[in-house]
Each structure stands twice: as C-alpha cells, then as structure tokens.
Design a protein around this motif. Structure first.
Motif, PDB file in Angstrom:
ATOM      1  N   GLN A  53       0.855  -1.183   0.000  1.00  0.00           N
ATOM      2  CA  GLN A  53       0.000   0.000   0.000  1.00  0.00           C
ATOM      3  C   GLN A  53       0.891   1.232   0.000  1.00  0.00           C
ATOM      4  N   TYR A  54       0.482   2.260  -0.773  1.00  0.00           N
ATOM      5  CA  TYR A  54       1.306   3.449  -0.949  1.00  0.00           C
ATOM      6  C   TYR A  54       0.461   4.709  -0.938  1.00  0.00           C
ATOM      7  N   LEU A  55       1.071   5.787  -0.506  1.00  0.00           N
ATOM      8  CA  LEU A  55       0.544   7.121  -0.744  1.00  0.00           C
ATOM      9  C   LEU A  55       1.371   7.710  -1.874  1.00  0.00           C
ATOM     10  N   VAL A  56       0.710   8.345  -2.822  1.00  0.00           N
ATOM     11  CA  VAL A  56       1.392   8.890  -4.000  1.00  0.00           C
ATOM     12  C   VAL A  56       0.928  10.330  -4.207  1.00  0.00           C
ATOM     13  N   VAL A  57       1.879  11.234  -4.431  1.00  0.00           N
ATOM     14  CA  VAL A  57       1.555  12.593  -4.857  1.00  0.00           C
ATOM     15  C   VAL A  57       1.840  12.654  -6.352  1.00  0.00           C
ATOM     16  N   ALA A  58       0.778  12.877  -7.133  1.00  0.00           N
ATOM     17  CA  ALA A  58       0.892  12.927  -8.586  1.00  0.00           C
ATOM     18  C   ALA A  58       0.543  14.332  -9.065  1.00  0.00           C
ATOM     19  N   THR A  59       1.224  14.793 -10.104  1.00  0.00           N
ATOM     20  CA  THR A  59       0.953  16.088 -10.708  1.00  0.00           C
ATOM     21  C   THR A  59       0.412  15.868 -12.109  1.00  0.00           C
ATOM     22  N   TYR A  60      -0.692  16.566 -12.419  1.00  0.00           N
ATOM     23  CA  TYR A  60      -1.267  16.530 -13.757  1.00  0.00           C
ATOM     24  C   TYR A  60      -1.730  17.930 -14.110  1.00  0.00           C
ATOM     25  N   GLN A  61      -1.214  18.469 -15.195  1.00  0.00           N
ATOM     26  CA  GLN A  61      -1.527  19.819 -15.665  1.00  0.00           C
ATOM     27  C   GLN A  61      -1.365  20.844 -14.544  1.00  0.00           C
ATOM     28  N   ASP A  62      -0.223  20.823 -13.877  1.00  0.00           N
ATOM     29  CA  ASP A  62       0.151  21.761 -12.807  1.00  0.00           C
ATOM     30  C   ASP A  62      -0.772  21.695 -11.593  1.00  0.00           C
ATOM     31  N   ARG A  63      -1.471  20.592 -11.387  1.00  0.00           N
ATOM     32  CA  ARG A  63      -2.291  20.387 -10.197  1.00  0.00           C
ATOM     33  C   ARG A  63      -1.817  19.113  -9.521  1.00  0.00           C
ATOM     34  N   LYS A  64      -1.767  19.118  -8.193  1.00  0.00           N
ATOM     35  CA  LYS A  64      -1.291  17.963  -7.439  1.00  0.00           C
ATOM     36  C   LYS A  64      -2.458  17.229  -6.792  1.00  0.00           C
ATOM     37  N   TYR A  65      -2.300  15.906  -6.714  1.00  0.00           N
ATOM     38  CA  TYR A  65      -3.328  15.049  -6.139  1.00  0.00           C
ATOM     39  C   TYR A  65      -2.674  14.025  -5.224  1.00  0.00           C
ATOM     40  N   LEU A  66      -3.324  13.740  -4.097  1.00  0.00           N
ATOM     41  CA  LEU A  66      -2.882  12.688  -3.195  1.00  0.00           C
ATOM     42  C   LEU A  66      -3.690  11.438  -3.510  1.00  0.00           C
ATOM     43  N   LEU A  67      -2.980  10.348  -3.833  1.00  0.00           N
ATOM     44  CA  LEU A  67      -3.619   9.092  -4.230  1.00  0.00           C
ATOM     45  C   LEU A  67      -3.272   7.999  -3.223  1.00  0.00           C
ATOM     46  N   GLY A  68      -4.226   7.131  -2.959  1.00  0.00           N
ATOM     47  CA  GLY A  68      -3.980   5.924  -2.190  1.00  0.00           C
ATOM     48  C   GLY A  68      -3.938   4.751  -3.158  1.00  0.00           C
ATOM     49  N   VAL A  69      -2.866   3.979  -3.101  1.00  0.00           N
ATOM     50  CA  VAL A  69      -2.666   2.882  -4.051  1.00  0.00           C
ATOM     51  C   VAL A  69      -2.500   1.579  -3.274  1.00  0.00           C
ATOM     52  N   CYS A  70      -3.291   0.577  -3.634  1.00  0.00           N
ATOM     53  CA  CYS A  70      -3.149  -0.765  -3.093  1.00  0.00           C
ATOM     54  C   CYS A  70      -3.433  -1.739  -4.232  1.00  0.00           C
ATOM     55  N   PRO A  71      -3.164  -3.022  -4.047  1.00  0.00           N
ATOM     56  CA  PRO A  71      -3.372  -3.966  -5.145  1.00  0.00           C
ATOM     57  C   PRO A  71      -4.810  -3.922  -5.672  1.00  0.00           C
ATOM     58  N   GLY A  72      -4.946  -3.677  -6.948  1.00  0.00           N
ATOM     59  CA  GLY A  72      -6.243  -3.672  -7.590  1.00  0.00           C
ATOM     60  C   GLY A  72      -7.064  -2.411  -7.398  1.00  0.00           C
ATOM     61  N   ARG A  73      -6.492  -1.363  -6.817  1.00  0.00           N
ATOM     62  CA  ARG A  73      -7.287  -0.170  -6.549  1.00  0.00           C
ATOM     63  C   ARG A  73      -6.406   1.068  -6.421  1.00  0.00           C
ATOM     64  N   ILE A  74      -6.897   2.188  -6.967  1.00  0.00           N
ATOM     65  CA  ILE A  74      -6.279   3.500  -6.800  1.00  0.00           C
ATOM     66  C   ILE A  74      -7.396   4.470  -6.440  1.00  0.00           C
ATOM     67  N   ASP A  75      -7.240   5.165  -5.310  1.00  0.00           N
ATOM     68  CA  ASP A  75      -8.263   6.106  -4.850  1.00  0.00           C
ATOM     69  C   ASP A  75      -7.695   7.509  -4.795  1.00  0.00           C
ATOM     70  N   LEU A  76      -8.505   8.491  -5.213  1.00  0.00           N
ATOM     71  CA  LEU A  76      -8.165   9.896  -5.040  1.00  0.00           C
ATOM     72  C   LEU A  76      -8.524  10.264  -3.609  1.00  0.00           C
ATOM     73  N   LEU A  77      -7.515  10.574  -2.791  1.00  0.00           N
ATOM     74  CA  LEU A  77      -7.764  10.917  -1.402  1.00  0.00           C
ATOM     75  C   LEU A  77      -8.049  12.398  -1.229  1.00  0.00           C
ATOM     76  N   ALA A  78      -7.277  13.251  -1.949  1.00  0.00           N
ATOM     77  CA  ALA A  78      -7.503  14.696  -1.827  1.00  0.00           C
ATOM     78  C   ALA A  78      -6.748  15.426  -2.922  1.00  0.00           C
ATOM     79  N   PRO A  79      -7.364  16.482  -3.477  1.00  0.00           N
ATOM     80  CA  PRO A  79      -6.583  17.376  -4.332  1.00  0.00           C
ATOM     81  C   PRO A  79      -5.711  18.240  -3.426  1.00  0.00           C
ATOM     82  N   LEU A  80      -4.505  18.481  -3.846  1.00  0.00           N
ATOM     83  CA  LEU A  80      -3.579  19.300  -3.064  1.00  0.00           C
ATOM     84  C   LEU A  80      -3.395  20.637  -3.759  1.00  0.00           C
TER      85      LEU A  80
END
Length: 89
Positions: free
Chosen positions: A50-77
C-alpha cells in the motif's frame, strides 16, 4: 556484390526489428511526441503493498492511495496547504 547487399539488408532489418522489440522506437517517433503532463512527485510505502502517491497533472497535485487492484483519489492538493512538521527519525 549481390550477396553482400542481401546480407546488409537482412542485418539492417534485424537491427530495426530488435530496436522496436526493445522499445527504442524509430527515429521518427521523437517528431510527434507531446510533452508529458503526468508526473509522480513522491511516494511513501504504508506496508503490505500500500502506498501514498503525490501525482501532478496539468500543474495540479493530487494525493492518491494505491493498493493492489485499486487506486483512490484521497484529496486534491494545492500550494496554499501548509507543510506538516513531523519529527525526523
């Protein structure tokens, strides 16, 4: 001379096929590629795959929760979120 030409043609075809198979692409792929907009800024393992991931897309950041078989958007940053002080170990 014909045998040498045939050998060179087979060698070039084999080299081109090997480059495509290895993912190098062709020299022409660089002409049409757009700049990448998606980037992984940071990851933190939570254990048990299980991981927490900060991803950037088009100059916006998002906090994602990643586990086997699932990716959830936890919060826009956003940049106005103050950093959290935490003790260093």
């Amino acid at each position: 001379m014909g045998a040498l030409t045939a050998f060179a043609a087979v060698a070039l075809a084999a080299t081109g096929g090997w480059m495509l198979w290895r993912g190098k692409g062709t020299p022409f792929t660089g002409l049409r590629t757009a700049p990448r907009q998606l980037a992984i800024e940071e990851t933190r393992s939570l254990g048990a795959r299980q991981y927490l991931v900060v991803a950037t897309y088009q100059d916006r950041k998002y906090l994602l929760g990643v586990c086997p078989g699932r990716i959830d958007l936890l919060a826009p940053l956003n940049d106005s979120t103050p950093p959290v002080d935490r003790p260093r170990s």
